[in-house]
Design an enzyme around this catalytic site. Structure first.
Site, PDB file in Angstrom:
ATOM      1  N   THR A 326      28.028  45.790  34.710  1.00 49.84           N
ATOM      2  CA  THR A 326      28.143  45.823  33.253  1.00 49.84           C
ATOM      3  C   THR A 326      27.370  44.650  32.667  1.00 49.84           C
ATOM      4  OG1 THR A 326      29.697  45.816  31.376  1.00 49.84           O
ATOM      5  CG2 THR A 326      30.310  44.499  33.278  1.00 49.84           C
ATOM      6  N   HIS A 378      41.558  41.011  45.229  1.00 50.73           N
ATOM      7  CA  HIS A 378      41.785  40.090  46.348  1.00 50.73           C
ATOM      8  C   HIS A 378      42.629  40.733  47.459  1.00 50.73           C
ATOM      9  CE1 HIS A 378      41.333  36.364  48.253  1.00 50.73           C
ATOM     10  NE2 HIS A 378      41.609  35.533  47.261  1.00 50.73           N
TER      11      HIS A 378
END
Length: 415
Positions: A326, A378
């Protein structure tokens, strides 16, 4: 009479309902086969609904209605004759004039009971506000209410009373009206997905900066020749797409997703490119971007961006994707923490390019620099992989000729 029931077709897998965004025709209009008659919003895209046959249409749903896939939304009378010239509108004109006349007595009488039975919820002042306005001789119709449905609260009345008392008001004297608009299905789905990402992933963002000097040089040197040969411009996105696909192959856990208790790794790089359109942010996908040349990336991005801005993008063209890029820099963003596009595990955010002083070989020089940010899940990507991935992207952008073009810039650009 042969009447066709037009039902909502399935826009794509897993989509069960759509919202009627806009009717492009009116009830009673004659429509031609394949003529667009409505725009419908799904949770992935805005699509046109074409007429399945020619004939006179009868609408069975209102704008803003949420309808199920397979539900009848209009009828088409296939036996109806096509009107010649302006004959059809002329015939319908008296009917359109008669309806308001019939409704006029109701409209004239409506204010009478409203004045007698006006309530707090219809824009009238609350009892406390009414007392203040009466004491100061202020007409309630001259006060803009900030409460629900325009109701006038005590604070609205107090603010209006300050100028009336000759005091010094620090408040604005202009309009204080509000507008409430229902969110589209697409916007509601985007909101739901973004909230779920924040709540259901262990999202973290790592940052770095890249030197755009070499890319600037390549674009300036080969811009015209590249456009003449390939018919598209040489932009920044092709460099970043190539850098990302290389980094994904070096760090395969970034090119993966979680499915329950399992990790799914992809041996292909389907890159979602965020594109701003009239209906919001869309993410069309470049399939197997790892095999694309610079001109192929630019051509595909241009084609998909045009479809998004024209509202022609399909659900299939936005489905999937293993990683997203993006570019907030096009709007002037200096730095941001992009949100992961589920079920993907990572997203790269590009930002604006600023001429900044940097140290190169012990000397301070001015270079076009850009901050880049990678948000990642994560749960599946460790810090080592995320940082290594972003460093790999930085290396490729800082030195595109050696890393992305094999040392031959003309061959790398297909010239």
């Amino acid at each position: 009479m042969s009447v066709l029931e037009m039902k909502v077709p399935s826009p794509g897998e897993s989509i069960t309902e759509v919202e009627i965004a806009t009717w492009l025709v009116k009830d009673g209009d004659y429509v031609e086969k394949d003529q667009p008659i409505a725009e419908v919003d799904s949770d992935k895209a805005t699509l046109e609904l074409p007429a399945e046959e020619s004939g006179v249409i009868t609408l069975k749903a209102e704008e803003g209605d949420v309808v199920q896939v397979g539900q009848v939304v209009c009828l088409i009378d296939r036996d109806a004759a096509k009107p010649a010239g302006s004959a059809a509108p002329a015939a319908e004109a008296p009917k359109q004039e008669e309806a308001p006349k019939a409704a006029e007595p109701v409209k004239q009488e409506a204010p009478k009971p409203a004045a007698a039975t006006q309530t707090y919820a219809t824009g009238a002042p609350s009892p406390a506000a009414k007392k203040i306005l009466d004491e100061k001789g202020i007409d309630a119709s001259q006060v803009s209410g900030s409460g629900r449905d325009g109701r006038i609260s005590k604070s609205d009345a107090e603010l209006a009373a300050v100028p009336a008392m000759g005091g010094n008001s620090l408040t604005a004297t202009g309009s204080r009206s509000t507008t409430t608009t229902k969110l589209s299905v697409l916007r509601r789905k985007i909101a739901q997905r973004l909230v779920s990402v924040k709540n259901e992933t262990a999202m973290l963002t790592t940052f770095n900066e890249v030197d755009m000097s070499e890319i600037f040089r390549l674009r300036k040197q080969y811009k015209e020749e590249f456009a003449q040969k390939h018919g598209v411009g040489l932009g920044f996105m092709s460099f970043f797409t190539k850098a990302v696909t290389r980094a994904l192959q070096l760090y395969p856990d970034v090119n993966a997703s979680i499915d329950g208790d399992f990790k799914v790794n992809y041996d292909f790089c389907d890159i979602s490119i965020a594109v701003s359109g009239p209906k919001g942010l869309m993410v069309p996908v470049l399939r197997n971007a790892e095999n694309m040349s610079f001109n192929s990336v630019e051509a595909n991005i241009k084609d998909l961006a045009i479809k998004v801005r024209d509202g022609k993008i399909t659900v299939d063209e936005m489905t999937g994707g293993t990683f997203t890029i993006t570019n907030g820099g096009t709007f002037g963003s200096m730095l941001s923490t992009p949100i992961i596009n589920p079920p993907q595990s990572a997203i790269l955010g590009m930002h604006n390019i600023i001429q900044r002083p940097v140290a190169v070989d012990g000397q301070v020089v001015i270079r076009p620099m850009m901050y880049v940010a990678m948000s990642y899940d994560h749960r599946i990507i460790d810090g080592k992989e995320s940082v290594g991935f972003l460093v790999a992207v930085k290396e490729a952008i800082d030195n595109p000729v050696e890393i992305l073009m094999g040392g031959d810039e003309r061959k790398g650009l297909g010239l």
